[in-house]
Design an enzyme around this catalytic site. Structure first.
Site, short mmCIF file in Angstrom:
data_model
loop_
_atom_site.label_atom_id
_atom_site.label_comp_id
_atom_site.label_asym_id
_atom_site.label_seq_id
_atom_site.Cartn_x
_atom_site.Cartn_y
_atom_site.Cartn_z
N ASP A 180 0.71 -1.14 0.02
CA ASP A 180 0.04 0.17 0.13
C ASP A 180 0.92 1.29 0.04
O ASP A 180 0.34 2.34 0.02
CB ASP A 180 -0.89 -0.02 0.98
CG ASP A 180 -0.29 -0.19 2.58
OD1 ASP A 180 0.82 0.17 2.80
OD2 ASP A 180 -1.00 -0.72 3.65
N HIS A 193 6.47 -7.90 -1.12
CA HIS A 193 5.46 -8.05 -2.25
C HIS A 193 5.27 -6.96 -3.28
O HIS A 193 4.10 -6.84 -3.74
CB HIS A 193 4.24 -8.58 -1.40
CG HIS A 193 4.34 -9.70 -0.58
ND1 HIS A 193 3.54 -10.07 0.35
CD2 HIS A 193 5.23 -10.88 -0.51
CE1 HIS A 193 3.73 -11.40 0.85
NE2 HIS A 193 5.26 -11.76 0.44
N CYS A 226 5.53 -3.14 -16.89
CA CYS A 226 5.06 -4.06 -18.12
C CYS A 226 5.94 -5.37 -17.73
O CYS A 226 6.90 -5.79 -17.36
CB CYS A 226 5.81 -3.48 -19.24
SG CYS A 226 5.93 -4.41 -20.67
N CYS A 252 8.70 -5.74 -20.96
CA CYS A 252 10.01 -4.98 -20.96
C CYS A 252 10.40 -4.53 -19.56
O CYS A 252 11.43 -4.05 -19.40
CB CYS A 252 10.18 -3.81 -21.79
SG CYS A 252 8.81 -2.52 -21.44
N ASN A 306 -0.13 -8.71 17.30
CA ASN A 306 -1.05 -9.06 16.31
C ASN A 306 -2.49 -9.30 17.05
O ASN A 306 -2.60 -9.80 18.05
CB ASN A 306 -0.71 -10.31 15.52
CG ASN A 306 -1.40 -10.32 14.10
OD1 ASN A 306 -1.53 -9.54 13.32
ND2 ASN A 306 -1.69 -11.62 14.07
P1 NAD Z 1 -3.11 -11.14 6.83
O1 NAD Z 1 -4.43 -10.83 6.23
O2 NAD Z 1 -3.01 -12.55 6.50
O3 NAD Z 1 -3.17 -10.89 8.28
C1 NAD Z 1 -3.21 -9.81 8.78
C2 NAD Z 1 -3.39 -10.18 10.35
O4 NAD Z 1 -3.32 -8.72 11.17
C3 NAD Z 1 -4.36 -10.74 11.15
O5 NAD Z 1 -3.74 -11.79 11.90
C4 NAD Z 1 -5.17 -9.76 11.77
O6 NAD Z 1 -5.63 -10.44 13.04
C5 NAD Z 1 -4.11 -8.75 12.14
N1 NAD Z 1 -4.38 -7.45 12.37
C6 NAD Z 1 -5.59 -7.01 11.65
N2 NAD Z 1 -5.83 -5.63 12.02
C7 NAD Z 1 -5.08 -5.51 13.09
C8 NAD Z 1 -4.58 -4.29 13.96
N3 NAD Z 1 -5.29 -3.14 13.71
N4 NAD Z 1 -3.47 -4.59 14.70
C9 NAD Z 1 -3.19 -5.59 14.81
N5 NAD Z 1 -3.20 -6.71 14.21
C10 NAD Z 1 -4.20 -6.45 13.26
O7 NAD Z 1 -1.90 -10.36 6.28
P2 NAD Z 1 -0.59 -10.52 5.89
O8 NAD Z 1 0.01 -11.47 7.18
O9 NAD Z 1 0.41 -9.33 5.74
O10 NAD Z 1 -0.49 -11.50 4.66
C11 NAD Z 1 -1.21 -11.27 3.48
C12 NAD Z 1 -0.62 -10.58 2.40
O11 NAD Z 1 -1.64 -9.91 1.85
C13 NAD Z 1 0.78 -9.92 2.27
O12 NAD Z 1 1.10 -10.70 1.23
C14 NAD Z 1 0.18 -8.70 1.61
O13 NAD Z 1 1.00 -8.40 0.60
C15 NAD Z 1 -1.15 -8.52 1.16
N6 NAD Z 1 -1.93 -7.66 1.56
C16 NAD Z 1 -1.53 -6.26 1.80
C17 NAD Z 1 -2.46 -5.12 2.13
C18 NAD Z 1 -2.05 -3.95 2.21
O14 NAD Z 1 -0.81 -3.54 1.48
N7 NAD Z 1 -2.33 -3.03 2.94
C19 NAD Z 1 -3.58 -5.45 2.46
C20 NAD Z 1 -4.22 -6.91 2.23
C21 NAD Z 1 -3.24 -7.99 1.94
#
Ligand code: NAD
Length: 249
Positions: A104, A121, A129, A132, A219
């Site tokens: 993000d 990620h 692209c 290229c 978490n």
């Molecule tokens: P995930 O969705 O698997 O897990 C998110 C974790 O964060 C959960 O365990 C949840 O309980 C916890 N959580 C949610 N809100 C919280 C808060 N306010 N405080 C503390 N903990 C909180 O996410 P992940 O482990 O990052 O893996 C998922 C994949 O999703 C990653 O590869 C990422 O690239 C992608 N993703 C990214 C975004 C983003 O860029 N914001 C959003 C969604 C998914």
């Protein structure tokens, strides 16, 4: 909770090589849903796999339709107190690096220098692209989507794609190597907002712990690393991290 905050703060102060590892959970309080919680992105959309994107025009169109929806939320999102707390650590010289799974761009938006952020990620604010590998300015792509292009292509004929790692797509080797080296070399490793199940990112806390670092986890839900952590806080990142900053101040 108070004792855990004090312990984490002491370790941050003592650490010297402090690494923070973030996931989607650090950005939920900015209004960006995570993947796996209730109401998360997976409840709305099935993921488009990389080979589908590359082989099917229909899949590319579907991917871009979703991106338009998600990008609108993303552009409205602002860094929250958890992102800002990490900036404070940086300003105090108490943060070596942030390894993030997030796409993000909110760590950059919060003011952390680019060179401190390792994006495992990719970043959905960049468009690349697949032929290229050149970047195309995001505004140009948005305009083309608005004008009715359903799956924009590069002038070289390659498919344009947000510069994120889709399921089935190769990981960025340089970033994975940097993250691995930092995890193995740090004295303090703090996980913030990740289920720790996406590989190979989820190996990083194990590397840190195995090499003698203190492992903290903030978490909301359980993670596979809870049992090996030195301190575990099941709370909101946007509330817990500012408490650590107040303790350090
Ligand atoms: P995930 O969705 O698997 O897990 C998110 C974790 O964060 C959960 O365990 C949840 O309980 C916890 N959580 C949610 N809100 C919280 C808060 N306010 N405080 C503390 N903990 C909180 O996410 P992940 O482990 O990052 O893996 C998922 C994949 O999703 C990653 O590869 C990422 O690239 C992608 N993703 C990214 C975004 C983003 O860029 N914001 C959003 C969604 C998914």
């Amino acid at each position: 909770m108070k004792e855990s905050i004090e312990l984490i703060s002491r370790k941050i102060r003592a650490g010297g090589k402090n690494v923070v590892f973030t996931g989607a959970g650090i950005s939920t309080e900015s209004g960006i849903p995570d993947f796996r919680s209730q109401g998360g992105i997976w409840e709305k959309f099935r993921p488009v796999y990389f080979d589908e994107f590359m082989s099917s025009r229909k899949a590319r169109e579907e991917y871009w339709r979703r991106w338009v929806v998600l990008y609108k939320d993303l552009m409205r999102a602002k860094p929250n107190p958890a992102h800002q707390a990490l900036v404070k650590l940086h300003e105090w010289g108490l943060l070596k690096s942030v390894i993030t799974q997030n796409v993000d761009g909110l760590h950059q938006a919060s003011g952390l220098p680019d060179e401190m952020i390792i994006e495992l990620h990719g970043n959905t604010r960049r468009i690349r692209c697949m032929g290229c590998h050149q970047l195309t300015p995001i505004e140009e792509v948005r305009q083309r989507l608005n004008q009715g292009e359903a799956a924009p292509e590069c002038s070289c004929g390659g498919y344009l794609k947000p510069d994120t790692i889709s399921f089935g797509q190769a990981m960025p080797m340089v970033e994975v190597e940097k993250a691995t080296a930092l995890s193995k070399d740090c004295n303090f490793f703090l996980v913030v907002g990740s289920t720790l199940i996406v590989q190979p990112a989820a190996q990083m806390p194990y590397y840190a712990k195995k090499n003698g670092a203190f492992l903290g986890i903030i978490n909301l839900s359980e993670t596979p690393c809870d049992s090996i952590s030195d301190v575990l806080i099941q709370g909101k990142a946007g509330e817990v991290l500012p408490k650590i900053i107040r303790e350090l101040a």
